[in-house]
Design an enzyme around this catalytic site. Structure first.
Site, PDB file in Angstrom:
ATOM      1  CD  GLU A 183      -2.263   0.958   3.047  1.00  0.00           C
ATOM      2  OE1 GLU A 183      -3.153   1.763   3.363  1.00  0.00           O
ATOM      3  OE2 GLU A 183      -1.874   0.062   3.813  1.00  0.00           O
ATOM      4  CD1 TRP A 184       0.685   6.823  -1.739  1.00  0.00           C
ATOM      5  CD2 TRP A 184       2.805   6.197  -2.120  1.00  0.00           C
ATOM      6  NE1 TRP A 184       1.477   7.954  -1.701  1.00  0.00           N
ATOM      7  CE2 TRP A 184       2.783   7.593  -1.931  1.00  0.00           C
ATOM      8  CE3 TRP A 184       4.034   5.571  -2.376  1.00  0.00           C
ATOM      9  CZ2 TRP A 184       3.935   8.375  -1.987  1.00  0.00           C
ATOM     10  CZ3 TRP A 184       5.179   6.355  -2.429  1.00  0.00           C
ATOM     11  CH2 TRP A 184       5.127   7.749  -2.238  1.00  0.00           C
ATOM     12  CG  LEU A 185       0.894   3.996   4.040  1.00  0.00           C
ATOM     13  CD1 LEU A 185       1.614   3.492   5.289  1.00  0.00           C
ATOM     14  CD2 LEU A 185      -0.597   4.126   4.305  1.00  0.00           C
ATOM     15  CG  ASP A 225      15.981  -1.774  11.174  1.00  0.00           C
ATOM     16  OD1 ASP A 225      16.762  -1.151  11.917  1.00  0.00           O
ATOM     17  OD2 ASP A 225      16.138  -1.848   9.948  1.00  0.00           O
TER      18      ASP A 225
END
Ligand code: ADP
Length: 295
Positions: free
Chosen positions: A99-101, A202
């Site tokens: 998904e692009w955020l 991380d």
């Protein structure tokens, strides 16, 4: 790579069409900077936008592990992560699609409070198998071993510090008190039996962001089940998160007094990893951390 070439773009679009059940074609794309390991791009077509990372074809397992980690965090319904879609191979490249955020929202105090509460909520997700994960993954591009282990001391010594020290030794690093430190781990962690919690793994400041809508999000994980303090420690390693984050975290999962000492032991893992990835002054930083931990 600036953007995805024709046949690679076509293969990835085809894969997106398959997994979403709706035909997708890439109408526009641009490269996205800021990553440490991979090439990244934003691709769009007919009102749908995705984030794609690519690397050499032999890095497919790295992307599969990232997909599984994002999915596990996503399924915990605690903190926003990009929903992973698929990964695979296209020509000489491996890829992951998610998904692009829209990131880059204002870093407000309330968003950081929410980040603290939601990370603590994610740490409430626990494992029935002890410490580790169902598969190995990578930290940066370094292999990270996750074979299940019932004992936290053993896990931290044999799956975390041990492999990084071995790699660092092979790369010419000198850590004169290494054996002394490894033998001292049971003492340094005495009486500490953390709940095996779902970790990002991380969580430095570059992997935490706020969306344009003001929602906290964490990215690019090296997921496993371990001591929540290991995630907290890393949030303080390269540019500490704002105070609101720690206050909110502590209100959900109180931070133990012994954290300050363990923090050094936990961050030593990342500093050794940085020596293995980038060399240079991380060797002396690791040695001073070892001296700090030993009498
Ligand atoms: P790498 O694996 O190379 O370290 P990252 O996963 O950190 O790459 O991604 C590189 C940059 O791309 C991030 O710093 C962030 O700004 C941006 N980014 C990461 N994931 C997304 C996403 N799902 N949507 C939009 N931008 C993202």
């Amino acid at each position: 790579m600036a953007t995805l070439g024709g046949s690679v773009a076509d293969r990835i679009a085809e894969h997106i069409s398959e997994v979403t059940g709706s035909p997708f074609q890439i109408a526009a794309q641009r490269s996205v900077g800021g990553g440490c390991i991979n090439q990244a791009a934003k691709v769009s077509g007919r009102n749908r936008t995705f984030f794609i990372k690519t690397n050499h074809v032999d890095q497919l397992a790295m992307f599969e592990a990232e997909r599984d980690g994002l999915q596990e965090m996503y399924d915990s319904r605690s903190i926003r992560v990009p929903q992973p879609l698929c990964c695979g191979v296209a020509g000489t490249l491996s890829y992951i699609v998610m998904e692009w955020l829209d990131l880059g929202g204002g870093r407000s105090g309330s968003a950081w409070r929410q980040m603290g509460e939601q990370l603590a909520a994610m740490h409430r997700a626990t494992s029935d198998h002890g410490y580790g994960w169902h598969r190995d993954n990578t930290i940066g591009s370094t292999p990270q071993q996750n074979q299940w282990c019932e004992d936290w001391v053993e896990f931290w010594r044999d799956r975390r510090l041990g492999p990084q020290f071995s790699l660092a030794h092979a790369k010419g690093g000198h850590f004169s008190r290494r054996d002394e430190l490894m033998n001292a781990i049971p003492k340094l962690l005495r009486g500490h039996t953390p709940t095996a919690s779902l970790l990002h793994g991380d969580l430095w400041s570059g992997n935490a962001a706020i969306t344009a809508e003001g929602e906290p999000v964490i990215l690019d994980p090296a997921t496993y089940y371990g001591d929540p303090e290991a995630d907290l420690a890393m949030t303080e390693l390269f540019g500490r998160f704002p105070n609101e984050f720690y206050q909110a975290y502590d209100s959900v999962l109180p931070i133990d007094d012994g954290y300050r000492q363990r923090q050094v032991l936990y961050n030593l893992y990342h500093i050794l990893n940085h020596f293995n990835l980038f060399g240079g002054s991380y060797e002396s930083q690791a040695n001073s951390m070892i001296n700090q931990l030993l009498p």
